[in-house]
Design a protein around this motif. Sequence first.
Motif, PDB file in Angstrom:
ATOM      1  N   ASP A 134       0.811  -1.219   0.000  1.00 17.60           N
ATOM      2  CA  ASP A 134       0.000   0.000   0.000  1.00 17.60           C
ATOM      3  C   ASP A 134       0.843   1.269   0.000  1.00 17.60           C
ATOM      4  N   GLN A 135       2.154   1.135   0.197  1.00 20.10           N
ATOM      5  CA  GLN A 135       3.055   2.282   0.172  1.00 20.10           C
ATOM      6  C   GLN A 135       3.678   2.492  -1.208  1.00 20.10           C
ATOM      7  N   VAL A 136       3.395   1.590  -2.133  1.00 16.01           N
ATOM      8  CA  VAL A 136       3.997   1.632  -3.472  1.00 16.01           C
ATOM      9  C   VAL A 136       2.921   1.986  -4.484  1.00 16.01           C
ATOM     10  N   ASP A 137       3.150   3.064  -5.234  1.00 18.42           N
ATOM     11  CA  ASP A 137       2.139   3.590  -6.143  1.00 18.42           C
ATOM     12  C   ASP A 137       1.880   2.683  -7.342  1.00 18.42           C
ATOM     13  N   ALA A 138       2.925   2.052  -7.851  1.00 17.98           N
ATOM     14  CA  ALA A 138       2.766   1.219  -9.053  1.00 17.98           C
ATOM     15  C   ALA A 138       3.838   0.142  -9.076  1.00 17.98           C
ATOM     16  N   VAL A 139       3.450  -1.027  -9.535  1.00 15.26           N
ATOM     17  CA  VAL A 139       4.392  -2.135  -9.731  1.00 15.26           C
ATOM     18  C   VAL A 139       4.380  -2.471 -11.219  1.00 15.26           C
ATOM     19  N   LEU A 140       5.501  -2.231 -11.879  1.00 16.30           N
ATOM     20  CA  LEU A 140       5.598  -2.364 -13.325  1.00 16.30           C
ATOM     21  C   LEU A 140       6.538  -3.504 -13.699  1.00 16.30           C
ATOM     22  N   SER A 141       6.246  -4.144 -14.823  1.00 14.69           N
ATOM     23  CA  SER A 141       7.095  -5.221 -15.340  1.00 14.69           C
ATOM     24  C   SER A 141       7.472  -4.927 -16.783  1.00 14.69           C
ATOM     25  N   VAL A 142       8.687  -5.325 -17.142  1.00 14.70           N
ATOM     26  CA  VAL A 142       9.117  -5.145 -18.526  1.00 14.70           C
ATOM     27  C   VAL A 142       8.361  -6.070 -19.477  1.00 14.70           C
ATOM     28  N   GLU A 143       7.562  -6.990 -18.937  1.00 13.77           N
ATOM     29  CA  GLU A 143       6.723  -7.800 -19.814  1.00 13.77           C
ATOM     30  C   GLU A 143       5.729  -6.927 -20.577  1.00 13.77           C
ATOM     31  N   ASP A 144       5.474  -5.727 -20.063  1.00 10.23           N
ATOM     32  CA  ASP A 144       4.588  -4.774 -20.733  1.00 10.23           C
ATOM     33  C   ASP A 144       5.364  -3.720 -21.508  1.00 10.23           C
ATOM     34  N   ALA A 145       6.684  -3.855 -21.532  1.00 13.43           N
ATOM     35  CA  ALA A 145       7.556  -2.931 -22.251  1.00 13.43           C
ATOM     36  C   ALA A 145       8.101  -3.628 -23.504  1.00 13.43           C
ATOM     37  N   PRO A 146       8.739  -2.878 -24.391  1.00 17.24           N
ATOM     38  CA  PRO A 146       9.305  -3.517 -25.578  1.00 17.24           C
ATOM     39  C   PRO A 146      10.452  -4.481 -25.285  1.00 17.24           C
ATOM     40  N   ARG A 147      11.262  -4.159 -24.260  1.00 15.03           N
ATOM     41  CA  ARG A 147      12.429  -4.993 -23.960  1.00 15.03           C
ATOM     42  C   ARG A 147      12.741  -4.943 -22.471  1.00 15.03           C
ATOM     43  N   TRP A 148      13.592  -5.881 -22.041  1.00 13.28           N
ATOM     44  CA  TRP A 148      14.046  -5.940 -20.650  1.00 13.28           C
ATOM     45  C   TRP A 148      14.918  -4.726 -20.319  1.00 13.28           C
ATOM     46  N   LYS A 149      15.003  -4.396 -19.035  1.00 12.88           N
ATOM     47  CA  LYS A 149      16.104  -3.551 -18.573  1.00 12.88           C
ATOM     48  C   LYS A 149      17.401  -4.307 -18.858  1.00 12.88           C
ATOM     49  N   PRO A 150      18.464  -3.611 -19.253  1.00 14.89           N
ATOM     50  CA  PRO A 150      18.674  -2.167 -19.255  1.00 14.89           C
ATOM     51  C   PRO A 150      18.438  -1.481 -20.603  1.00 14.89           C
ATOM     52  N   ALA A 151      17.631  -2.047 -21.477  1.00 13.74           N
ATOM     53  CA  ALA A 151      17.328  -1.376 -22.743  1.00 13.74           C
ATOM     54  C   ALA A 151      16.604  -0.061 -22.457  1.00 13.74           C
ATOM     55  N   PRO A 152      16.882   0.982 -23.210  1.00 10.13           N
ATOM     56  CA  PRO A 152      16.254   2.284 -22.931  1.00 10.13           C
ATOM     57  C   PRO A 152      14.736   2.248 -23.012  1.00 10.13           C
ATOM     58  N   GLU A 153      14.190   1.346 -23.842  1.00 13.58           N
ATOM     59  CA  GLU A 153      12.735   1.267 -23.968  1.00 13.58           C
ATOM     60  C   GLU A 153      12.052   0.848 -22.664  1.00 13.58           C
ATOM     61  N   SER A 154      12.754   0.093 -21.836  1.00 10.58           N
ATOM     62  CA  SER A 154      12.153  -0.351 -20.565  1.00 10.58           C
ATOM     63  C   SER A 154      11.941   0.834 -19.630  1.00 10.58           C
ATOM     64  N   TYR A 155      12.922   1.722 -19.565  1.00 12.43           N
ATOM     65  CA  TYR A 155      12.795   2.901 -18.704  1.00 12.43           C
ATOM     66  C   TYR A 155      11.798   3.899 -19.300  1.00 12.43           C
ATOM     67  N   ALA A 156      11.784   3.997 -20.632  1.00 12.09           N
ATOM     68  CA  ALA A 156      10.811   4.881 -21.284  1.00 12.09           C
ATOM     69  C   ALA A 156       9.386   4.413 -20.994  1.00 12.09           C
ATOM     70  N   TYR A 157       9.196   3.100 -20.994  1.00  7.20           N
ATOM     71  CA  TYR A 157       7.883   2.550 -20.657  1.00  7.20           C
ATOM     72  C   TYR A 157       7.483   2.950 -19.243  1.00  7.20           C
ATOM     73  N   ALA A 158       8.419   2.824 -18.297  1.00  8.69           N
ATOM     74  CA  ALA A 158       8.117   3.174 -16.901  1.00  8.69           C
ATOM     75  C   ALA A 158       7.789   4.655 -16.769  1.00  8.69           C
ATOM     76  N   LEU A 159       8.552   5.505 -17.437  1.00  3.96           N
ATOM     77  CA  LEU A 159       8.300   6.944 -17.356  1.00  3.96           C
ATOM     78  C   LEU A 159       6.918   7.291 -17.898  1.00  3.96           C
ATOM     79  N   GLN A 160       6.547   6.643 -18.987  1.00  3.06           N
ATOM     80  CA  GLN A 160       5.225   6.903 -19.565  1.00  3.06           C
ATOM     81  C   GLN A 160       4.125   6.422 -18.625  1.00  3.06           C
ATOM     82  N   ALA A 161       4.308   5.224 -18.057  1.00  2.00           N
ATOM     83  CA  ALA A 161       3.301   4.673 -17.150  1.00  2.00           C
ATOM     84  C   ALA A 161       3.149   5.512 -15.887  1.00  2.00           C
TER      85      ALA A 161
END
Length: 222
Positions: A134-161
């Motif tokens: 309940d203290q964590v606003d969002a739990v995100l997975s790279v399964e919903d992103a284009p690629r795993w971390k550390p690919a830049p798309e994974s962080y871009a996905y998190a920023l957008q979400a």
Amino acid sequence: MTRPLVLLDVNGTLSDMGRMSQHFEEIGAPPQLAGLWFASVLRDGFALTAAGHNATFRIVAEGTLRAVLADQPLNRETGDAVEHVFAALQELPVHADVPDGIRGLASNGFGVAALTNGAAATAEALLERAGVRDQVDAVLSVEDAPRWKPAPESYAYALQALDRSPDDVVLVAVHPWDIDGAARAGLRTLWLNRDGAPYPPAMTAPEGEIRTLLEVSGVLLG
């Protein structure tokens, strides 16, 4: 003043992966194979990421697990051993500093989110067991992103979400490769150096280094 959002890695950063050694012993495998297995998961996941493919964590992890167990004198069938290891992975505890560290961030006005290369449901359950979901606003997975971390798309996905700009997010992780990837994507970074190891000079240096999650608030409030 608006506080940055703290984005937490999960495997090893929050979860105590060292506990997996005993579960390898339980199936008749040497305990040190647990570390080899997880390193192999990252190796294969990163290789697929470099090739532009986003495989699910379970597929990669099961394949590497079967490979490292192939020549071991297990005390059960391989399929049963694999299921035992994955069941144990789903029940890992967090490191002792995690609950109070997350509560401290929330009480100091920091938004908190998690980004994992594993499944979101696994991370959700981990935080629930620790009593801090309940203290964590969002739990995100790279399964919903284009690629795993550390690919830049994974962080871009998190920023957008999270609807945040890169300089308004601080990634906290134990893995230098995660720190490097996030920094290259424009995020701020804190390296959680649980083991007191030197930081690899080939990786982009973190903005700061901490030994426990309890220190994050103090460093950011500085």
